[in-house]
Design a protein around this motif. Structure first.
Motif, mmCIF file in Angstrom:
data_model
loop_
_atom_site.group_PDB
_atom_site.id
_atom_site.type_symbol
_atom_site.label_atom_id
_atom_site.label_comp_id
_atom_site.label_asym_id
_atom_site.label_seq_id
_atom_site.Cartn_x
_atom_site.Cartn_y
_atom_site.Cartn_z
ATOM 1 N N SER A 136 57.980 -51.692 11.312
ATOM 2 C CA SER A 136 56.850 -52.399 11.489
ATOM 3 C C SER A 136 55.782 -51.640 11.316
ATOM 4 O O SER A 136 54.647 -52.031 10.976
ATOM 5 C CB SER A 136 56.292 -53.628 12.986
ATOM 6 O OG SER A 136 57.919 -54.091 13.050
ATOM 7 N N LYS A 160 55.237 -51.127 7.837
ATOM 8 C CA LYS A 160 54.423 -52.643 7.216
ATOM 9 C C LYS A 160 52.841 -52.530 7.890
ATOM 10 O O LYS A 160 52.031 -52.946 6.809
ATOM 11 C CB LYS A 160 54.741 -53.710 8.018
ATOM 12 C CG LYS A 160 56.321 -53.839 7.143
ATOM 13 C CD LYS A 160 56.763 -55.212 7.610
ATOM 14 C CE LYS A 160 58.507 -55.905 7.420
ATOM 15 N NZ LYS A 160 59.152 -57.104 7.156
ATOM 16 N N THR A 161 52.208 -51.789 8.262
ATOM 17 C CA THR A 161 50.811 -51.990 9.048
ATOM 18 C C THR A 161 50.446 -50.695 8.334
ATOM 19 O O THR A 161 49.057 -51.483 7.595
ATOM 20 C CB THR A 161 51.179 -51.405 10.716
ATOM 21 O OG1 THR A 161 51.800 -52.278 11.048
ATOM 22 C CG2 THR A 161 49.654 -51.226 10.934
ATOM 23 N N ASP A 220 50.906 -49.784 5.246
ATOM 24 C CA ASP A 220 50.910 -50.514 4.698
ATOM 25 C C ASP A 220 49.464 -51.164 3.708
ATOM 26 O O ASP A 220 49.506 -52.479 2.820
ATOM 27 C CB ASP A 220 52.164 -51.428 3.401
ATOM 28 C CG ASP A 220 52.953 -49.896 3.314
ATOM 29 O OD1 ASP A 220 52.448 -48.446 2.841
ATOM 30 O OD2 ASP A 220 54.678 -50.226 3.572
ATOM 31 N N ASP A 221 49.506 -52.101 4.965
ATOM 32 C CA ASP A 221 48.068 -53.291 4.470
ATOM 33 C C ASP A 221 47.097 -52.482 4.885
ATOM 34 O O ASP A 221 46.283 -52.075 5.156
ATOM 35 C CB ASP A 221 48.384 -54.639 6.726
ATOM 36 C CG ASP A 221 47.742 -54.651 6.017
ATOM 37 O OD1 ASP A 221 46.886 -56.001 5.550
ATOM 38 O OD2 ASP A 221 48.264 -56.209 7.143
ATOM 39 N N SER A 275 44.776 -54.610 3.832
ATOM 40 C CA SER A 275 43.341 -55.025 4.703
ATOM 41 C C SER A 275 43.099 -54.536 6.053
ATOM 42 O O SER A 275 41.856 -54.999 6.103
ATOM 43 C CB SER A 275 43.839 -56.293 5.234
ATOM 44 O OG SER A 275 44.629 -56.480 5.691
ATOM 45 N N LEU A 276 43.760 -53.662 6.813
ATOM 46 C CA LEU A 276 43.517 -53.285 7.484
ATOM 47 C C LEU A 276 42.846 -52.007 7.790
ATOM 48 O O LEU A 276 42.854 -51.224 6.466
ATOM 49 C CB LEU A 276 44.696 -52.724 8.767
ATOM 50 C CG LEU A 276 45.423 -54.451 9.492
ATOM 51 C CD1 LEU A 276 47.111 -53.310 9.833
ATOM 52 C CD2 LEU A 276 44.519 -55.077 9.473
ATOM 53 N N ILE A 291 45.191 -50.100 12.191
ATOM 54 C CA ILE A 291 45.837 -49.917 12.239
ATOM 55 C C ILE A 291 46.284 -49.450 13.306
ATOM 56 O O ILE A 291 47.079 -49.693 13.951
ATOM 57 C CB ILE A 291 46.356 -49.150 11.116
ATOM 58 C CG1 ILE A 291 46.490 -49.758 9.392
ATOM 59 C CG2 ILE A 291 47.616 -48.127 11.103
ATOM 60 C CD1 ILE A 291 45.848 -48.634 8.754
ATOM 61 N N ARG A 327 47.305 -52.049 16.355
ATOM 62 C CA ARG A 327 48.227 -52.388 15.899
ATOM 63 C C ARG A 327 49.343 -52.028 15.577
ATOM 64 O O ARG A 327 50.665 -52.519 16.588
ATOM 65 C CB ARG A 327 48.813 -53.008 14.464
ATOM 66 C CG ARG A 327 50.146 -54.045 14.217
ATOM 67 C CD ARG A 327 49.435 -54.834 12.571
ATOM 68 N NE ARG A 327 48.693 -55.611 12.356
ATOM 69 C CZ ARG A 327 48.374 -56.548 11.368
ATOM 70 N NH1 ARG A 327 49.672 -55.911 9.924
ATOM 71 N NH2 ARG A 327 47.715 -57.450 11.077
#
Length: 227
Positions: free
Chosen positions: A55, A58-59, A61-62, A64-65, A70, A73
């Motif tokens: 997780s 993935k965070t 690699d996002d 949009s954040l 980041i 999350r």
């Protein structure tokens, strides 16, 4: 009588040995069950830690954040990976900012791992138990959990370093563009063979445009004849 007594004694000895054997088998079975239970519990904990790390990846690699998004999350994905997720909360401290998981409550049952950015302490990743458990006073955080916490704080430090580097690079590029555009003298950047124009400041572009125009043909007025 002696024969019957001897037979009874032999039977008693045999029965006693049988009961001892049964007790031994029960102990072996019980010990085996305890080992299996410990291994099953350990595998379940390792599974939670693995999901946490996945997780986290993935965070990061996002796209949009933002950095704040980041960190917030990441704080939220830490408690489910701990020994007692139902009473665990987490907090990430970076500078003067804090990013907390849901139902956060600081307590005396805490463990923290420093966040290092460019070799200096920039904050910490903290985990709390909101309530006491039978083994909370000893250690609700297994050594594997402490290792996970250290891995998360190390990753957070790298994320912050990367974000700061990218921000500094963008600011440097913006400053460079402003300086070049405001420059009185023209500036041209060309690359490759044959040369290919990559960048030209406003004065250079104007000069290039003017030099590429064909020279103006002088106009000659016809002489006038007196009448």
């Amino acid at each position: 009588m002696q024969t019957k007594s001897k037979r009874y004694k032999n039977f008693s000895n045999a029965a006693g040995s049988s009961f001892e054997g049964i007790d031994m088998l029960r102990e072996i079975n019980s010990a085996g069950c305890r080992r299996i239970k410990r291994k099953t519990t350990a595998l379940a904990e390792r599974s939670k830690e693995l999901r946490c790390l996945l997780s986290l990846g993935k965070t990061v690699d996002d796209a949009s954040l933002s950095l704040d998004g980041i960190l917030l999350r990441i704080a939220g994905i830490i408690p489910p990976a701990m020994k007692y997720p139902e009473i665990t909360c987490a907090r990430i401290i970076f500078g003067r900012r804090e990013f907390r998981s849901k139902r956060f409550k600081a307590s005396g049952w805490k463990h923290a791992s420093d966040i290092m950015v460019h070799g200096k302490r920039a904050g910490a990743v903290e985990v709390f138990c909101r309530e006491e458990r039978p083994d909370c006073m000893e250690s609700p955080f297994l050594k594997e959990k402490l290792a996970l916490l250290g891995a998360i704080s190390s990753r957070v430090g790298k994320i912050i370093e990367c974000h700061q580097t990218e921000t500094a690079l963008r600011q440097s590029e913006d400053t460079y563009k402003v300086l070049v555009q405001d420059s009185i003298q023209g500036m041209v950047i060309a690359q490759g063979m044959p040369l290919r124009l990559v960048f030209a400041s406003a004065p250079a572009a104007a000069s290039s445009s003017a030099s590429s125009r064909p020279p103006a043909t002088p106009s000659c007025a016809a002489p006038t004849t007196p009448t």
